[in-house]
Design a protein around this motif. Structure first.
Motif, PDB file in Angstrom:
ATOM      1  N   ALA A   1       1.043  -1.142  -0.290  1.00 57.83           N
ATOM      2  CA  ALA A   1       0.063  -0.015   0.074  1.00 57.83           C
ATOM      3  C   ALA A   1       0.951   1.167   0.118  1.00 57.83           C
ATOM      4  N   ARG A   2       1.943   1.064   0.634  1.00 61.11           N
ATOM      5  CA  ARG A   2       2.772   2.271   0.710  1.00 61.11           C
ATOM      6  C   ARG A   2       3.621   2.814  -0.480  1.00 61.11           C
ATOM      7  N   ALA A   3       3.787   1.417  -1.311  1.00 63.13           N
ATOM      8  CA  ALA A   3       4.553   1.708  -2.591  1.00 63.13           C
ATOM      9  C   ALA A   3       3.681   2.103  -3.540  1.00 63.13           C
ATOM     10  N   LEU A   4       2.301   2.136  -3.356  1.00 68.36           N
ATOM     11  CA  LEU A   4       1.207   2.847  -4.209  1.00 68.36           C
ATOM     12  C   LEU A   4       0.896   3.925  -3.906  1.00 68.36           C
ATOM     13  N   HIS A   5       1.308   4.668  -3.035  1.00 66.24           N
ATOM     14  CA  HIS A   5       0.921   5.920  -2.542  1.00 66.24           C
ATOM     15  C   HIS A   5       0.852   6.942  -3.739  1.00 66.24           C
ATOM     16  N   TRP A   6       1.789   6.903  -4.604  1.00 61.20           N
ATOM     17  CA  TRP A   6       1.987   7.619  -5.544  1.00 61.20           C
ATOM     18  C   TRP A   6       0.853   7.583  -6.744  1.00 61.20           C
ATOM     19  N   LEU A   7       0.248   6.424  -6.966  1.00 58.65           N
ATOM     20  CA  LEU A   7      -0.979   6.153  -7.496  1.00 58.65           C
ATOM     21  C   LEU A   7      -2.303   6.752  -6.787  1.00 58.65           C
ATOM     22  N   ARG A   8      -2.476   6.521  -5.628  1.00 58.40           N
ATOM     23  CA  ARG A   8      -3.519   6.969  -4.954  1.00 58.40           C
ATOM     24  C   ARG A   8      -3.533   8.539  -5.002  1.00 58.40           C
ATOM     25  N   ARG A   9      -2.232   9.083  -5.094  1.00 55.78           N
ATOM     26  CA  ARG A   9      -2.471  10.543  -4.801  1.00 55.78           C
ATOM     27  C   ARG A   9      -2.605  10.919  -6.447  1.00 55.78           C
ATOM     28  N   GLU A  10      -2.406  10.395  -7.367  1.00 51.61           N
ATOM     29  CA  GLU A  10      -2.874  10.566  -8.728  1.00 51.61           C
ATOM     30  C   GLU A  10      -4.344  10.391  -9.120  1.00 51.61           C
ATOM     31  N   THR A  11      -4.998   9.415  -8.240  1.00 59.25           N
ATOM     32  CA  THR A  11      -6.320   9.043  -8.768  1.00 59.25           C
ATOM     33  C   THR A  11      -7.372   9.313  -7.509  1.00 59.25           C
ATOM     34  N   GLY A  12      -8.487   9.562  -8.152  1.00 58.92           N
ATOM     35  CA  GLY A  12      -9.627   9.681  -7.207  1.00 58.92           C
ATOM     36  C   GLY A  12     -10.860   8.830  -7.595  1.00 58.92           C
ATOM     37  N   LEU A  13     -11.595   8.006  -6.840  1.00 60.12           N
ATOM     38  CA  LEU A  13     -12.735   7.137  -7.219  1.00 60.12           C
ATOM     39  C   LEU A  13     -13.851   7.329  -6.636  1.00 60.12           C
ATOM     40  N   VAL A  14     -14.793   7.276  -7.343  1.00 58.89           N
ATOM     41  CA  VAL A  14     -16.455   7.982  -7.042  1.00 58.89           C
ATOM     42  C   VAL A  14     -17.313   6.545  -7.389  1.00 58.89           C
ATOM     43  N   PHE A  15     -17.974   5.829  -6.360  1.00 62.63           N
ATOM     44  CA  PHE A  15     -18.387   4.803  -6.675  1.00 62.63           C
ATOM     45  C   PHE A  15     -20.144   4.970  -6.983  1.00 62.63           C
ATOM     46  N   GLN A  16     -20.683   3.695  -7.326  1.00 64.49           N
ATOM     47  CA  GLN A  16     -22.060   3.698  -7.648  1.00 64.49           C
ATOM     48  C   GLN A  16     -22.968   4.247  -6.851  1.00 64.49           C
ATOM     49  N   ASP A  17     -22.790   3.459  -5.448  1.00 61.50           N
ATOM     50  CA  ASP A  17     -23.872   3.681  -4.694  1.00 61.50           C
ATOM     51  C   ASP A  17     -23.363   4.565  -3.368  1.00 61.50           C
ATOM     52  N   PRO A  18     -24.074   5.807  -3.316  1.00 62.73           N
ATOM     53  CA  PRO A  18     -23.583   6.801  -2.255  1.00 62.73           C
ATOM     54  C   PRO A  18     -23.921   6.190  -0.747  1.00 62.73           C
ATOM     55  N   TYR A  19     -24.919   5.151  -0.871  1.00 64.20           N
ATOM     56  CA  TYR A  19     -25.373   4.854   0.316  1.00 64.20           C
ATOM     57  C   TYR A  19     -24.142   3.880   0.925  1.00 64.20           C
ATOM     58  N   ALA A  20     -23.550   3.018   0.260  1.00 67.48           N
ATOM     59  CA  ALA A  20     -22.807   2.049   0.630  1.00 67.48           C
ATOM     60  C   ALA A  20     -21.426   2.302   0.709  1.00 67.48           C
ATOM     61  N   SER A  21     -21.160   3.452   0.063  1.00 67.04           N
ATOM     62  CA  SER A  21     -19.565   3.937  -0.007  1.00 67.04           C
ATOM     63  C   SER A  21     -19.050   4.649   1.167  1.00 67.04           C
ATOM     64  N   LEU A  22     -19.916   4.991   1.834  1.00 67.02           N
ATOM     65  CA  LEU A  22     -19.674   5.995   3.294  1.00 67.02           C
ATOM     66  C   LEU A  22     -19.793   5.470   4.306  1.00 67.02           C
ATOM     67  N   ASP A  23     -18.989   5.421   5.236  1.00 69.63           N
ATOM     68  CA  ASP A  23     -18.854   4.779   6.572  1.00 69.63           C
ATOM     69  C   ASP A  23     -20.056   5.543   7.429  1.00 69.63           C
ATOM     70  N   PRO A  24     -21.083   4.999   7.763  1.00 70.27           N
ATOM     71  CA  PRO A  24     -22.281   5.587   8.489  1.00 70.27           C
ATOM     72  C   PRO A  24     -21.513   6.102  10.140  1.00 70.27           C
ATOM     73  N   ARG A  25     -20.639   5.412  10.356  1.00 66.48           N
ATOM     74  CA  ARG A  25     -20.080   6.090  11.807  1.00 66.48           C
ATOM     75  C   ARG A  25     -19.359   6.914  11.753  1.00 66.48           C
ATOM     76  N   GLN A  26     -18.703   7.459  10.703  1.00 72.00           N
ATOM     77  CA  GLN A  26     -17.949   8.570  10.637  1.00 72.00           C
ATOM     78  C   GLN A  26     -18.689   9.877  10.195  1.00 72.00           C
ATOM     79  N   SER A  27     -18.222  11.045  10.531  1.00 65.86           N
ATOM     80  CA  SER A  27     -18.724  12.331  10.224  1.00 65.86           C
ATOM     81  C   SER A  27     -18.294  12.737   8.757  1.00 65.86           C
ATOM     82  N   VAL A  28     -18.713  13.547   8.238  1.00 62.23           N
ATOM     83  CA  VAL A  28     -18.428  13.772   6.627  1.00 62.23           C
ATOM     84  C   VAL A  28     -17.235  14.362   6.904  1.00 62.23           C
ATOM     85  N   GLY A  29     -16.799  15.237   7.739  1.00 65.24           N
ATOM     86  CA  GLY A  29     -15.550  15.752   7.810  1.00 65.24           C
ATOM     87  C   GLY A  29     -14.317  14.841   7.862  1.00 65.24           C
ATOM     88  N   ARG A  30     -14.796  13.730   8.341  1.00 61.32           N
ATOM     89  CA  ARG A  30     -13.658  12.632   8.533  1.00 61.32           C
ATOM     90  C   ARG A  30     -13.496  11.706   7.327  1.00 61.32           C
TER      91      ARG A  30
END
Length: 264
Positions: free
Chosen positions: A87-116
């Motif tokens: 995972a550390r070796a792929l940090h450069w790729l994660r910095r280059e890319t962002g991903l949006v999934f299909q389902d906004p209900y399943a892709s967000l952790d309900p236990r975390q605030s929006v800010g987190r």
């Protein structure tokens, strides 16, 4: 093919072992991708279309280094993508890319605030700077009140949750945004709003790769389109040409299947 593409895939093949039909029987191999070549030009928007099971999501996973190809290579900005790396070796790729999934209900952790949630990539990728200020900035960018950072996903509508997901995807300022059917779970009005947000990101120079079954969305947002069938790209080129003057019979059939409401 583009001379110096931002994303370059060559000879991608992905096989999976199928379930055994009988005990002790040899497991057959299912081919999800078969010899796929693809270039994505920096600053342009690429739409990937095709029927369910055509290999669209598998291709996205390989481009992001979330899965390892059976054969072939992926390069992003000239660097090889190795899904087997740490995972550390792929940090450069994660910095280059962002991903949006299909389902906004399943892709967000309900236990975390929006800010987190939105600041998660900033922490995970060791991004310097004032994270709280960046969260407020990016929430405003996607049309949400920065005060929403203290609230939780269940307090928002589906469209607002997808805005939160989009804010998380762009918080670390990636050069590439990839959406895997990011509009399909939304109603028509909200879909138009998210489409406008994506169009604005594209105008600002972000490279977009959008998987969608909605050809109208691709036509309105994407500069280029790749048509997939049975794990292969059967047609690829500028959106205006492919959708208005398709060369392949499969593309013609795909376009002919779009429902049209007759005029009275």
């Amino acid at each position: 093919m583009t001379e110096n593409p931002l994303i370059r895939a060559r000879g991608l093949r992905r096989e999976y072992l199928a379930a055994r039909k009988e005990p002790f029987a040899r497991r057959a191999r299912t081919v999800a991708l078969d010899d796929v070549d693809l270039d994505v030009t920096a600053g342009r928007a690429l739409g990937i279309i095709g029927e369910s099971g055509s290999g669209k999501s598998t291709l996205i996973r390989l481009l992001l280094g979330l899965d390892r190809p059976t054969a072939g290579t992926v390069h992003v900005d000239g660097r090889p993508v190795d899904a087997a790396a740490s995972a550390r070796a792929l940090h450069w790729l994660r910095r280059e890319t962002g991903l949006v999934f299909q389902d906004p209900y399943a892709s967000l952790d309900p236990r975390q605030s929006v800010g987190r949630i939105v600041s998660e990539p900033l922490r995970a990728l060791d991004i310097d700077g004032d994270h709280r200020a960046r969260v407020a900035e990016v929430l405003a960018q996607v049309g949400l009140d920065p005060a929403a950072a203290s609230r939780y996903p269940h307090e928002f509508s589906g469209g607002q949750r997808q805005r939160v997901a989009l804010a998380r995807a762009i918080a670390h300022r990636p050069r590439i945004l990839i959406g895997d059917e990011p509009l399909s779970a939304l109603d028509v009005t909200v879909r138009a709003q998210i489409l406008d947000l994506l169009r604005g990101l594209s105008r600002d120079g972000m490279t977009l790769v959008l998987v969608s079954h909605d050809i109208g969305v691709v036509q309105n947002l994407c500069d280029d389109v790749a048509v997939m069938k049975d794990g292969r790209i059967v047609e690829h080129g500028p959106t205006s040409r492919v959708l208005h003057h398709p060369e392949q019979d499969y593309t013609k059939r795909l376009l002919a299947a779009i429902p049209v409401i007759p005029r009275r």
